[in-house]
Design a protein around this motif. Structure first.
Motif, short mmCIF file in Angstrom:
data_model
loop_
_atom_site.label_atom_id
_atom_site.label_comp_id
_atom_site.label_asym_id
_atom_site.label_seq_id
_atom_site.Cartn_x
_atom_site.Cartn_y
_atom_site.Cartn_z
N ASN A 126 0.70 -1.40 -0.01
CA ASN A 126 0.07 0.08 -0.08
C ASN A 126 0.98 1.18 0.03
O ASN A 126 0.64 2.17 -0.84
CB ASN A 126 -0.86 -0.04 0.95
N GLN A 127 1.87 1.39 0.92
CA GLN A 127 2.78 2.41 0.74
C GLN A 127 3.57 2.60 -0.55
O GLN A 127 3.62 3.78 -0.88
CB GLN A 127 3.93 2.24 1.83
N ALA A 128 3.93 1.46 -1.13
CA ALA A 128 4.46 1.76 -2.54
C ALA A 128 3.82 2.08 -3.60
O ALA A 128 4.11 2.81 -4.31
CB ALA A 128 5.35 0.24 -2.76
N THR A 129 2.45 1.53 -3.60
CA THR A 129 1.50 2.07 -4.68
C THR A 129 1.35 3.52 -4.27
O THR A 129 1.17 4.40 -5.16
CB THR A 129 0.16 1.26 -3.98
N LYS A 130 1.15 3.90 -2.97
CA LYS A 130 0.89 5.41 -2.79
C LYS A 130 2.02 6.36 -3.03
O LYS A 130 1.80 7.24 -3.95
CB LYS A 130 0.76 5.53 -1.10
N MET A 131 3.10 5.93 -3.00
CA MET A 131 4.47 6.56 -3.58
C MET A 131 4.46 6.45 -4.90
O MET A 131 4.81 7.57 -5.69
CB MET A 131 5.77 5.79 -3.11
N LEU A 132 4.10 5.37 -5.79
CA LEU A 132 3.98 5.43 -7.11
C LEU A 132 2.87 6.44 -7.52
O LEU A 132 3.03 7.32 -8.48
CB LEU A 132 3.53 4.03 -7.58
N GLU A 133 1.74 6.68 -7.00
CA GLU A 133 0.73 7.72 -7.16
C GLU A 133 1.26 9.01 -7.01
O GLU A 133 0.98 9.96 -8.02
CB GLU A 133 -0.39 7.26 -6.48
N GLU A 134 1.95 9.36 -6.06
CA GLU A 134 2.50 10.55 -5.67
C GLU A 134 3.69 10.85 -6.92
O GLU A 134 3.63 12.09 -7.40
CB GLU A 134 3.18 10.46 -4.43
N LEU A 135 4.38 9.70 -7.39
CA LEU A 135 5.37 10.23 -8.36
C LEU A 135 4.45 10.29 -9.70
O LEU A 135 5.20 11.40 -10.46
CB LEU A 135 6.27 8.88 -8.60
#
Length: 154
Positions: free
Chosen positions: A34-43
């Motif tokens: 979930n954290q990695a997906t959130k980071m991807l969305e932010e990028l």
């Protein structure tokens, strides 16, 4: 009759602990995903914002080639980060799926033992009921014989 004791209780407890650990591992993997997906969305949001800003600069007419070059380099860096993050999310997703499957397997192993324990408890209860019925029948038969002897003596 003595109290019920499941002969595989230690194995059941071990499997319960194993299931708890598997559940915790899966939860941790899900959190990381979930954290990695959130980071991807932010990028991706940063990339979209850079593209929009470049478009606005181009439309406004204040087009500076040096500044555009910096934006372009930054955009390339963000795109590479997105590619890397996509791979990381994919790896985490695979890991989380493997841990989920492991959790399902461990849970099924524990459920088998739970079912065996329930069946053993039922068998124990049935055996105790039969034994009580047998004692009750013996007492009734003895009482009847005693009453018949008394009736015969009278």
């Amino acid at each position: 009759m003595k109290r019920f004791q499941f002969r595989l209780q230690k194995v059941l407890e071990h499997r319960q602990r194993k299931e708890t650990v598997a559940h915790l591992n899966y939860g941790e993997a899900q959190n990381q995903l979930n954290q990695a997906t959130k980071m991807l969305e932010e990028l991706e949001e940063v990339r979209d914002a850079i593209i929009k800003e470049l478009s606005d600069i181009r439309l406004s007419g204040s087009f500076d080639p040096n500044e555009t070059h910096l934006y372009h380099e930054y955009l390339k860096t963000i795109k590479q980060c997105i590619i890397d993050q996509n791979e990381y999310v994919s790896d985490l997703s695979s890991t989380a799926e493997a841990l989920r499957l492991h959790l399902v397997g461990v849970a099924q192993e524990r459920q088998v033992l739970d079912h065996m324990k329930s069946k053993a408890q039922l068998d124990h209860r049935n055996s105790a009921n039969k034994q009580e019925q047998s004692v009750s029948d013996d007492m009734s038969a003895s009482r009847r014989q005693f009453q018949q002897l008394q009736a015969a003596q009278e």
